[in-house]
Design a protein around this motif. Structure first.
Motif, PDB file in Angstrom:
ATOM      1  N   LYS A  95      -3.634  75.004  -9.503  1.00 11.41           N
ATOM      2  CA  LYS A  95      -3.225  76.437 -10.034  1.00 11.41           C
ATOM      3  C   LYS A  95      -3.670  76.046 -11.609  1.00 11.41           C
ATOM      4  O   LYS A  95      -3.995  76.908 -12.524  1.00 11.41           O
ATOM      5  CB  LYS A  95      -1.684  76.636  -9.793  1.00 11.41           C
ATOM      6  N   ILE A  96      -3.149  74.893 -12.204  1.00 16.05           N
ATOM      7  CA  ILE A  96      -3.334  74.532 -13.626  1.00 16.05           C
ATOM      8  C   ILE A  96      -4.917  74.437 -13.866  1.00 16.05           C
ATOM      9  O   ILE A  96      -5.146  75.194 -14.877  1.00 16.05           O
ATOM     10  CB  ILE A  96      -2.760  73.009 -13.740  1.00 16.05           C
ATOM     11  N   ALA A  97      -5.636  74.139 -12.968  1.00 22.58           N
ATOM     12  CA  ALA A  97      -7.182  73.906 -13.259  1.00 22.58           C
ATOM     13  C   ALA A  97      -7.965  75.328 -13.099  1.00 22.58           C
ATOM     14  O   ALA A  97      -8.453  75.719 -13.950  1.00 22.58           O
ATOM     15  CB  ALA A  97      -7.892  73.025 -12.285  1.00 22.58           C
ATOM     16  N   VAL A  98      -7.383  76.114 -12.222  1.00 25.50           N
ATOM     17  CA  VAL A  98      -7.963  77.464 -11.937  1.00 25.50           C
ATOM     18  C   VAL A  98      -7.564  78.526 -13.009  1.00 25.50           C
ATOM     19  O   VAL A  98      -8.041  79.168 -13.633  1.00 25.50           O
ATOM     20  CB  VAL A  98      -7.694  77.745 -10.622  1.00 25.50           C
ATOM     21  N   GLU A  99      -5.955  78.334 -13.349  1.00 24.05           N
ATOM     22  CA  GLU A  99      -5.674  79.440 -14.090  1.00 24.05           C
ATOM     23  C   GLU A  99      -5.287  79.143 -15.379  1.00 24.05           C
ATOM     24  O   GLU A  99      -5.091  80.152 -16.446  1.00 24.05           O
ATOM     25  CB  GLU A  99      -4.223  79.935 -13.454  1.00 24.05           C
ATOM     26  N   LYS A 100      -5.096  77.980 -15.882  1.00 25.37           N
ATOM     27  CA  LYS A 100      -4.914  77.537 -17.313  1.00 25.37           C
ATOM     28  C   LYS A 100      -6.188  77.171 -17.951  1.00 25.37           C
ATOM     29  O   LYS A 100      -6.149  76.876 -19.316  1.00 25.37           O
ATOM     30  CB  LYS A 100      -3.607  76.363 -17.469  1.00 25.37           C
ATOM     31  N   THR A 101      -7.301  76.798 -17.438  1.00 25.91           N
ATOM     32  CA  THR A 101      -8.513  76.251 -18.160  1.00 25.91           C
ATOM     33  C   THR A 101      -9.612  77.298 -18.367  1.00 25.91           C
ATOM     34  O   THR A 101      -9.512  78.591 -17.644  1.00 25.91           O
ATOM     35  CB  THR A 101      -9.282  75.195 -17.545  1.00 25.91           C
ATOM     36  N   ARG A 102     -10.397  77.237 -19.355  1.00 24.84           N
ATOM     37  CA  ARG A 102     -11.126  78.585 -19.890  1.00 24.84           C
ATOM     38  C   ARG A 102     -12.022  79.068 -18.566  1.00 24.84           C
ATOM     39  O   ARG A 102     -11.915  80.249 -18.327  1.00 24.84           O
ATOM     40  CB  ARG A 102     -12.041  77.969 -21.103  1.00 24.84           C
ATOM     41  N   LEU A 103     -12.760  78.162 -17.890  1.00 22.39           N
ATOM     42  CA  LEU A 103     -13.638  78.512 -16.887  1.00 22.39           C
ATOM     43  C   LEU A 103     -13.117  78.445 -15.301  1.00 22.39           C
ATOM     44  O   LEU A 103     -13.624  79.086 -14.551  1.00 22.39           O
ATOM     45  CB  LEU A 103     -14.951  77.815 -16.796  1.00 22.39           C
ATOM     46  N   GLY A 104     -11.724  78.010 -15.377  1.00 22.95           N
ATOM     47  CA  GLY A 104     -10.979  77.811 -14.010  1.00 22.95           C
ATOM     48  C   GLY A 104     -11.976  77.318 -13.046  1.00 22.95           C
ATOM     49  O   GLY A 104     -11.690  77.394 -11.789  1.00 22.95           O
ATOM     50  N   ILE A 105     -12.565  76.069 -13.133  1.00 27.71           N
ATOM     51  CA  ILE A 105     -13.198  75.339 -12.188  1.00 27.71           C
ATOM     52  C   ILE A 105     -12.239  74.520 -11.302  1.00 27.71           C
ATOM     53  O   ILE A 105     -11.403  73.342 -12.086  1.00 27.71           O
ATOM     54  CB  ILE A 105     -14.300  74.223 -12.819  1.00 27.71           C
TER      55      ILE A 105
END
Ligand code: GLC
Length: 745
Positions: A95-105
């Motif tokens: 969830k952190i990677a997908v929802e908190k980063t710019r591209l959600g990779i």
């Protein structure tokens, strides 16, 4: 009419294959369009993040650990995490990677699922001893199903390193000493993990390791120097990696070691010229744990910047735990030491893997609480683990039919440090396995015998201590028993990574314990728990029976008990040679004859290749294993003994069950080329069949060997086979059997 039908059939097959290939082309185009489109949007920092892999702090498999990996995920500086599992935790990080980063990779989640995830199967060296490729594939299929049910979608397996030196602790993790069998097992493992659809929820990326030749360290010391001829590398060590790549392994892990002066993590010939250009590998390459950083102590990099430059320019895509790509790639690009194309190629390789897993479609596809609740340690999985523990064991000795134990014994004693040790049953690299769920030997016997037999237990001594205080109690227990099982061997931590041993005897005072108990006169059998061949010549002499059970996993105790009481008949055979002593190492079956071969029938011949103080023969040879029944080989014949090039080699032999039990026999086929362009091994395994034969019955076991299987690397490194004279053997192991000669014109 018939011709029309045939024509329609041909056309439909043709159109199917065209449709198939055009469907694949369309899918590839769609994937490449997506990946290249994403790549275009990414900043340099985001690209470097995809090339960075960190461990969570859930388990330790290396020297360094960063506590800030969660913050780094949020910054988009991480592409993959390992040693993290359960749906809750994986979902939290995803969830952190997908929802908190710019591209959600999305992240990929890796783990060392080496021989099971929660249901732990026998260690890989044990599994190999079953020679059952279907069972090996099935165990990794189950492992993949359980691991993906807990959020994992990448395993750092199969380990396919050929190993001929049992001082090296990681022999437990591979398939043994034989290249041909090791290649077959490598394929079975990749198929088990990856299935036939990587986007399925219950399959995961395999990672074939450790590329390359990590199993050949000088002196059997882990991480130590590997130095061998190009021909040996190609002939004996590379084929299993190649077989895994050819069957579609999605990733490759570089090895810690150098080969002839070049560390694998900076070896461009290995990672790009051979792996990608010659073998056509199109997945991604990950380093081993900080192996890029280790280019500095290897002495080929002066600092982290140079280490990072060497690695990525060699073709190493992802940095495991080293933070070197994260810290250095930006400057290396700026200085022109690394090109944008190189970075983009590596990022593309990682994004393609994520796409193939279906993570861009659904980043939470491996986060099913329902699967996690339903698919782990199921009764079927445990039942198979029990069956596999039995199949993987090898009966090394059974004088006077000591085994199986008679059901009507009144008192059974279990003596030894491995008799009731839950943690040790899992063996090394047991990842998420839970030792409290293991069945020990003592528990397995109780499960089988209930209260019909009195079972008494004494530890006798620790696995590896010099304390003999427990001997008296053990002897007292033994004197009360009708039968004693001596449970001896290594602790699980004495093999695996960073666990080389210079002395391969039973550790501690276990041999003293064995002598006292066996010499007390009570009928006894030794059950051996170990992760590598042991030099147990004295134990072999004094023990009435010796059952090699390795580390059998979650159901070890039940599987061993099934064997000890004859509910299952032993059928395993060694895939690695047992030396008489450490001085013989390296010792393996497919050796060269030399110019002065020693012939035991002329023991006085001094000037021959031999020792003054020890035979050349091993304690137990490759392919060796007994049954409770006996088998006789007869009538070896060949379809033709004079063949033209390209013809199939057809041979058969009759195998008769001459004993009192129905049993399985692993019939082995070996070939020896008498004269080659270079020296050829005295024998090479080229086929096997595991057959079930009822007592008193005979079966004809036939082999068809493609002539290409006789190919080898010539002086000019061309790979093909020769005309000339050959010997063909069919037998129960690499030392015995019937032979016949044939000629290729
Ligand atoms: C270890 C091992 C490797 C493993 C990796 C991640 O050092 O060499 O086999 O997959 O680190 O745990």
């Amino acid at each position: 009419m018939k011709n029309i039908v045939i024509l329609i059939l041909i056309l439909s097959i043709f159109s199917f294959s065209c449709t198939n290939s055009s469907t694949k082309k369309t899918a590839d185009l769609k994937m490449n369009t997506f990946v290249d489109g994403l790549l275009k949007k990414m900043t340099l920092d985001e690209k470097i993040g995809q090339l960075t892999l960190f461990t969570s702090d859930w388990s330790v498999t290396g020297g360094t650990m960063r506590k800030d990996y969660i913050n780094l995920i949020e910054k988009g500086s991480v592409g993959a995490i390992f040693n993290a599992y359960t749906v809750d935790y994986v979902k939290k990080l995803q969830k952190i990677a997908v929802e908190k980063t710019r591209l959600g990779i999305p992240l990929i989640f890796g783990y060392d699922v080496i021989h099971g995830h929660r249901t732990i199967f026998p260690i890989p060296l044990a599994q190999a001893s079953s020679w059952d490729l279907q069972a090996i594939e099935k165990s990794d299929r189950i492992a993949a199903s359980e691991a993906t049910a807990e959020g994992i979608n990448w395993t750092f397996a199969p380990m396919v390193d050929i190993a001929r030196d049992p001082r090296w602790g990681r022999v437990m993790e591979g398939a043994g000493e034989d290249t041909w069998l090791g290649s077959m097992i490598a394929v079975a493992r990749v198929k088990g993990f990856q299935g036939d659809d990587l986007s399925a929820q219950n399959t995961l990326l395999a990672c074939v390791k450790h590329f390359a030749a990590y199993g050949a360290p000088q002196a059997g010391r882990d991480y130590y120097t590997v130095d061998m001829s190009e021909r040996s590398l190609y002939e004996w060590y590379l084929p299993p990696y190649k077989a895994a790549v050819k069957v579609g392994a999605a990733s490759v892990m570089t090895s810690f070691n150098e080969i002839a002066g070049i560390p694998s993590s900076s070896n461009r010939w290995l990672l790009t010229d051979l792996l990608r250009k010659e073998w056509g590998f199109n997945g991604f390459v990950v380093s081993d744990y900080t192996s890029i950083n280790e280019l500095i102590p290897h002495g080929v990099a002066a600092d982290s910047a140079q280490a990072g430059m060497l690695a990525i320019n060699a073709g190493l895509d992802m940095d495991m735990q080293g933070s070197i790509y994260l810290n250095q790639l930006k400057d290396l690009l700026k200085s022109g030491k690394v090109s944008q194309e190189t970075i983009d190629n590596s990022v593309r390789n990682v994004l393609v893997a994520k796409y193939k897993l279906g993570l861009f479609e659904d980043p939470y596809r491996y986060c099913s609480l329902e699967r996690e609740a339903k698919e782990i340690m199921t009764p079927d999985n445990l039942a198979f683990a029990r069956e596999f523990a039995s199949k993987s064991a090898v009966l090394l000795k059974n004088s006077n039919k000591t085994l199986p134990i008679k059901r009507n014994i009144k008192t059974l004693a279990v003596i030894g440090p491995l008799g009731d040790s839950k943690p040790d049953m899992l063996g090394s690299w047991s990842a998420a396995g839970q030792s409290d769920k293991c069945v020990t030997l003592l528990e397995g016997l109780k499960n089988k015998l209930g209260n019909k037999t009195r079972i008494i237990y004494a530890k006798g001594c620790e696995t590896d201590s010099c304390n003999t205080d427990g001997f008296a109690e053990a002897l007292k227990i033994a004197r009360q028993a009708d039968f004693v099982i001596l449970a001896l061997g290594e602790s699980a931590s004495m093999s695996g990574e960073a666990a080389s041993r210079s002395d391969l005897g039973l550790p501690g005072v276990q041999m003293d314990l064995a002598r006292i108990i066996i010499k007390s006169g009570v009928t006894s059998a030794v059950v051996l728990f170990n992760g590598r061949p042991l030099a147990i010549e004295e134990l072999d002499k004094i023990a009435p029976a010796l059952l090699e059970v390795w580390f059998g996993g979650t159901e070890a105790g039940n599987g061993i008990s099934d064997l000890l009481f004859g509910d299952v008949i032993p059928s395993g055979k060694l895939t690695i040679t047992f030396p008489r002593n450490v001085g013989q190492i390296p010792i393996f079956y497919n050796v060269k004859n030399t110019g002065r071969p020693f012939d035991p029938s002329f023991p006085k011949d001094k000037y021959k290749s031999r020792y003054l103080d020890c035979p050349n023969t091993p304690l137990y040879p490759f392919g060796y294993g007994l049954s409770y029944t006996t088998f006789r080989y007869s009538n070896l014949s060949m379809q033709k003994t004079s063949l033209n090039k390209g013809e199939d080699i057809e041979a058969s032999a009759e195998v008769t069950n001459t004993g009192e039990y129905d049993g399985d026999e692993i019939v082995q086929l070996y070939v020896h080329q008498k004269v080659g362009d270079v020296t050829r091994p005295i024998k090479e395994l080229k086929g096997f069949k595991k057959v079930s034969i009822k007592k008193g019955e005979s079966i004809k076991v036939s082999f068809i060997l493609k002539m290409d299987e006789l190919s080898y690397y010539h002086q000019n490194m061309s790979y093909n086979y020769d005309g000339g004279d050959y010997d063909l053997y069919i037998g129960p192991n690499s030392s015995e059997g019937l032979s016949i000669s044939f000629r290729i014109l």
